[in-house]
Design an enzyme around this catalytic site. Structure first.
Site, PDB file in Angstrom:
ATOM      1  N   LYS A  72       0.822  -1.219   0.000  1.00  0.00           N
ATOM      2  CA  LYS A  72       0.000   0.000   0.000  1.00  0.00           C
ATOM      3  C   LYS A  72       0.852   1.264   0.000  1.00  0.00           C
ATOM      4  O   LYS A  72       0.592   2.187  -0.782  1.00  0.00           O
ATOM      5  CB  LYS A  72      -0.923  -0.034   1.218  1.00  0.00           C
ATOM      6  CG  LYS A  72      -1.782   1.202   1.422  1.00  0.00           C
ATOM      7  CD  LYS A  72      -2.893   0.942   2.404  1.00  0.00           C
ATOM      8  CE  LYS A  72      -2.439   0.231   3.645  1.00  0.00           C
ATOM      9  NZ  LYS A  72      -1.427   0.990   4.409  1.00  0.00           N
ATOM     10  N   THR A  74       4.001   1.514  -0.935  1.00  0.00           N
ATOM     11  CA  THR A  74       4.712   1.520  -2.208  1.00  0.00           C
ATOM     12  C   THR A  74       3.822   2.054  -3.320  1.00  0.00           C
ATOM     13  O   THR A  74       4.248   2.858  -4.164  1.00  0.00           O
ATOM     14  CB  THR A  74       5.199   0.097  -2.547  1.00  0.00           C
ATOM     15  OG1 THR A  74       6.000  -0.386  -1.474  1.00  0.00           O
ATOM     16  CG2 THR A  74       6.007   0.084  -3.831  1.00  0.00           C
ATOM     17  N   ARG A  95       2.366   8.391   6.798  1.00  0.00           N
ATOM     18  CA  ARG A  95       2.669   8.331   8.229  1.00  0.00           C
ATOM     19  C   ARG A  95       4.147   8.024   8.441  1.00  0.00           C
ATOM     20  O   ARG A  95       4.810   7.478   7.564  1.00  0.00           O
ATOM     21  CB  ARG A  95       1.828   7.244   8.903  1.00  0.00           C
ATOM     22  CG  ARG A  95       0.338   7.526   8.932  1.00  0.00           C
ATOM     23  CD  ARG A  95      -0.443   6.319   9.417  1.00  0.00           C
ATOM     24  NE  ARG A  95      -0.236   5.186   8.519  1.00  0.00           N
ATOM     25  CZ  ARG A  95      -0.353   3.917   8.882  1.00  0.00           C
ATOM     26  NH1 ARG A  95      -0.643   3.607  10.137  1.00  0.00           N
ATOM     27  NH2 ARG A  95      -0.178   2.938   8.006  1.00  0.00           N
ATOM     28  N   LYS A 106       8.081  -6.441  10.282  1.00  0.00           N
ATOM     29  CA  LYS A 106       8.086  -6.060   8.878  1.00  0.00           C
ATOM     30  C   LYS A 106       9.300  -5.263   8.415  1.00  0.00           C
ATOM     31  O   LYS A 106       9.428  -4.966   7.235  1.00  0.00           O
ATOM     32  CB  LYS A 106       6.811  -5.270   8.553  1.00  0.00           C
ATOM     33  CG  LYS A 106       6.625  -4.008   9.373  1.00  0.00           C
ATOM     34  CD  LYS A 106       5.257  -3.372   9.144  1.00  0.00           C
ATOM     35  CE  LYS A 106       5.157  -2.690   7.802  1.00  0.00           C
ATOM     36  NZ  LYS A 106       3.914  -1.893   7.684  1.00  0.00           N
ATOM     37  N   ALA A 274      -3.350   1.590  12.495  1.00  0.00           N
ATOM     38  CA  ALA A 274      -4.782   1.543  12.195  1.00  0.00           C
ATOM     39  C   ALA A 274      -5.484   0.375  12.869  1.00  0.00           C
ATOM     40  O   ALA A 274      -6.707   0.364  12.945  1.00  0.00           O
ATOM     41  CB  ALA A 274      -5.010   1.468  10.688  1.00  0.00           C
ATOM     42  N   PHE A 302      -3.294  -0.458   7.071  1.00  0.00           N
ATOM     43  CA  PHE A 302      -3.890  -1.784   6.938  1.00  0.00           C
ATOM     44  C   PHE A 302      -5.015  -1.786   5.889  1.00  0.00           C
ATOM     45  O   PHE A 302      -5.007  -0.990   4.969  1.00  0.00           O
ATOM     46  CB  PHE A 302      -4.346  -2.323   8.290  1.00  0.00           C
ATOM     47  CG  PHE A 302      -3.205  -2.566   9.239  1.00  0.00           C
ATOM     48  CD1 PHE A 302      -2.160  -3.402   8.877  1.00  0.00           C
ATOM     49  CD2 PHE A 302      -3.152  -1.957  10.480  1.00  0.00           C
ATOM     50  CE1 PHE A 302      -1.084  -3.634   9.737  1.00  0.00           C
ATOM     51  CE2 PHE A 302      -2.087  -2.180  11.343  1.00  0.00           C
ATOM     52  CZ  PHE A 302      -1.054  -3.020  10.973  1.00  0.00           C
ATOM     53  N   PHE A 382       3.533  -8.722  -9.206  1.00  0.00           N
ATOM     54  CA  PHE A 382       4.636  -9.609  -8.845  1.00  0.00           C
ATOM     55  C   PHE A 382       5.001 -10.432 -10.074  1.00  0.00           C
ATOM     56  O   PHE A 382       4.131 -10.761 -10.893  1.00  0.00           O
ATOM     57  CB  PHE A 382       4.238 -10.547  -7.698  1.00  0.00           C
ATOM     58  CG  PHE A 382       4.296  -9.925  -6.331  1.00  0.00           C
ATOM     59  CD1 PHE A 382       5.289 -10.276  -5.421  1.00  0.00           C
ATOM     60  CD2 PHE A 382       3.350  -8.981  -5.937  1.00  0.00           C
ATOM     61  CE1 PHE A 382       5.346  -9.707  -4.160  1.00  0.00           C
ATOM     62  CE2 PHE A 382       3.404  -8.408  -4.671  1.00  0.00           C
ATOM     63  CZ  PHE A 382       4.408  -8.764  -3.789  1.00  0.00           C
ATOM     64  N   TRP A 410       6.947  -0.788  -8.341  1.00  0.00           N
ATOM     65  CA  TRP A 410       8.067  -1.326  -7.559  1.00  0.00           C
ATOM     66  C   TRP A 410       9.303  -1.466  -8.440  1.00  0.00           C
ATOM     67  O   TRP A 410      10.411  -1.114  -8.045  1.00  0.00           O
ATOM     68  CB  TRP A 410       7.689  -2.689  -6.953  1.00  0.00           C
ATOM     69  CG  TRP A 410       8.723  -3.209  -5.997  1.00  0.00           C
ATOM     70  CD1 TRP A 410       8.768  -3.018  -4.650  1.00  0.00           C
ATOM     71  CD2 TRP A 410       9.881  -3.995  -6.319  1.00  0.00           C
ATOM     72  NE1 TRP A 410       9.881  -3.639  -4.110  1.00  0.00           N
ATOM     73  CE2 TRP A 410      10.580  -4.242  -5.110  1.00  0.00           C
ATOM     74  CE3 TRP A 410      10.396  -4.510  -7.514  1.00  0.00           C
ATOM     75  CZ2 TRP A 410      11.751  -4.984  -5.062  1.00  0.00           C
ATOM     76  CZ3 TRP A 410      11.577  -5.249  -7.465  1.00  0.00           C
ATOM     77  CH2 TRP A 410      12.238  -5.483  -6.252  1.00  0.00           C
TER      78      TRP A 410
END
Length: 557
Positions: A72, A74, A95, A106, A274, A302, A382, A410
């Site tokens: 999200k 990214t 944020r 993570k 969140a 999230f 991906f 990405w």
């Protein structure tokens, strides 16, 4: 293949003064923190807001997160870069990362690949010290509570009803429940208490929802920290702590300006989670961006059941914001997990699993539509995605009224999200959004909780012990019934069971505890087994993070 940190190090960043100048921010309104990050003066930003310019607000949210990853942040970065590439003056609002997940599950949280905000290491670690200031202000108030009790307790605080816990910006399960003040009379009165993580602090929420310094101090003063034996609330203002807390936060409330790897402006400010908090960056940063750009891309934490709902029902309600479009990020891999595929098998084509798992995406599309805002689906690409799997995802989204667009930000940066940018800009320019929160202010507090449980989580109902319902009734009688609610629950499922994937129905949302955040302006309902102080995983990311002899950080991804 380069890692995120290698890509970030290879990027040639612009001096932050140049980034600010491109936004029209004068030198005397820029307070540099090194070469590549700065705080922007509030008086200058307020003057820009008063000119009346308002850009178009775009929210990036996602399906429920899985270990497969959704991307999200990214996607938010890639979309902002793509909008700028197409000639649209765009500002990104994110944020700040917490040290808890950085060293826990993570790793970093500044985007990934060629869609990152920079300087990545600074942003992921101490940055400009905002979280430390929030932690200090919060814990100053805790110290003043115990000090007041120690020196005679003139306010008559019932030590059994001290609600204000301490905080720390780290995952540390050992601190969830503690006994404090032991060791003799000189150390105060022993009592049970505990720690939350800083991102769950009401002080964090206050900083993120305040309009300016004066509003922040007023909100700090309204924090309810304890009750007397006859249940009279005791506030931070009663303890004369609000002024000192505001002093500690005077620098932190100024928004932080950084840049993407493509040199585009990004405000990174505030960082409530969140799942256990309201999950949005600061109102000050968002309003600043809206006054400086034609488009503003922001994200909420999230999945849309948590971050987007709180963005709409709390942040937009309090700040008077009206989003024009929503981007829902999804991946083929995550939908396969929702369709029952194990993580080890995600590289294998499984069209039917994508179809089964798409119920999660459908639910989020339907939920966003309830708020009156049009949504587009961003398929975060991906290399293992097959054409057949991608086609199913497109068909599912289009069958439910949303366009699904394949994005390669990405690997390609903004160039990989141009199609998404064009689609989002077209929706925002139409002005078709008819935004409205899903419940009214005058609904009872428990009915607000139940509305979210039934309409967003699709539960049969929310349930709570009589003691919880009685506490909500007392707050309504005290004048807090108009506040919105912030539900704290697992991010992994629409239910309170993290293992229940897909789009479950018929479940029950148990409300274990409620907390009044009078200064922030909402009531927190803690549901299921969610913890406001996370723990580290069996193998924390911290084990792989180190610094070499040249001062180069490794393992922060």
């Amino acid at each position: 293949m380069q890692t995120d940190i290698e890509i970030a190090r290879a990027a040639k960043l612009r001096p932050i003064a140049h980034v600010a100048d491109a936004l029209g921010i004068p030198e005397d309104a820029v307070e540099p923190y090194g070469r590549y990050k700065a705080k922007i003066a509030l008086p200058w930003l307020r003057a820009q807001e008063e000119k009346g310019k308002r850009g178009k607000l775009i929210l990036v949210t996602a399906i429920n997160p899985t270990p497969a990853g959704e991307g999200k942040t990214t996607t938010s970065v890639g979309l902002a870069d793509a909008l700028n590439r197409t000639g649209r003056k765009t500002v990104l609002c994110l944020r700040e990362p917490s040290l808890g997940p950085c060293f826990g599950m993570k790793g970093g949280a500044a985007g990934g690949g060629f869609a990152q905000v920079a300087p990545m290491e600074d942003i992921n670690l101490h940055f400009t010290g905002d979280f430390h200031a929030i932690t200090s202000a919060h814990n100053l108030l805790a110290a003043m509570i115990d000090n007041h009790i120690h020196w005679g307790n003139a306010l008559g605080i019932d030590v059994r009803r001290v609600m204000w816990r301490r905080v720390l910006d780290m995952n540390d399960r050992a601190l969830r429940d503690v006994v404090q003040s032991i060791g003799g009379t000189a150390n105060g009165f022993p009592r049970e208490s505990g720690f939350d993580i800083t991102v769950a602090s009401e002080v964090m929420a206050i900083l993120c929802l305040s309009e300016d310094l004066a509003d922040m101090e007023a909100r700090l003063g309204r924090i309810v920290v304890a009750y007397t034996r006859d249940r009279k609330p005791i506030t931070a203002r009663d303890l004369k702590a609000d002024g000192a807390m505001a002093v500690l936060l005077a620098q932190a409330i100024q928004p932080n300006l950084v840049q993407t790897l493509e040199g585009n402006p990004a405000f990174v400010h505030g960082g409530p989670f969140a799942n256990i908090a309201h999950g949005c960056n600061s109102v000050i940063a968002t309003r600043a961006a809206l006054s400086l750009g034609d488009y503003v891309v922001t994200e909420a934490g999230f999945g849309a059941d948590l971050g987007a709902e709180k963005f709409f029902d709390i942040k937009c309600r309090q700040a008077g914001l009206s989003p024009e479009a929503v981007v829902i990020v999804a991946t083929v891999r995550a939908l396969k997990m929702n369709g029952g595929v194990a993580k080890a098998d995600l590289g294998k084509e499984d069209v039917e699993a994508v179809r089964r798992g798409s119920v999660n995406l459908i639910r989020h599309i339907e939920n966003v539509r309830q708020f009156g805002v049009p949504a587009v689906v961003a398929i975060n690409h991906f290399v293992t995605d097959s054409d057949a799997e991608l086609q199913v995802l497109r068909e599912v989204a289009e069958a439910h009224g949303s366009q699904a667009i394949l994005c390669r930000h990405w690997a390609e940066g903004g160039a990989g999200a141009v199609e998404l940018a064009e689609a989002v800009a077209a929706i925002a320019d139409m002005g078709a959004a008819q935004f409205a929160p899903i419940y009214d202010d005058d609904l009872s507090l428990f009915d607000k909780i139940n509305t979210i449980a039934t309409r967003i989580y699709r539960a049969e109902e929310a349930v709570a012990d009589p003691s919880v319902r009685a506490q909500l009734d007392r707050w309504e009688a005290a004048g807090y019934g108009h506040l919105p609610v912030c539900l704290a629950k697992t991010q992994y499922s629409f239910s309170t069971d993290p293992a229940l994937l897909g789009a479950p129905t018929g479940h029950v949302v148990p409300v274990r505890e409620v907390r009044l955040a009078a200064g922030a302006g909402f009531v927190v309902a803690i549901c299921g087994e969610i913890m406001t102080m996370p723990g580290l995983p069996k193998v924390p990311a911290a084990e792989s993070i180190r610094i070499d002899a040249d001062g180069v950080i490794e393992g922060l991804f």
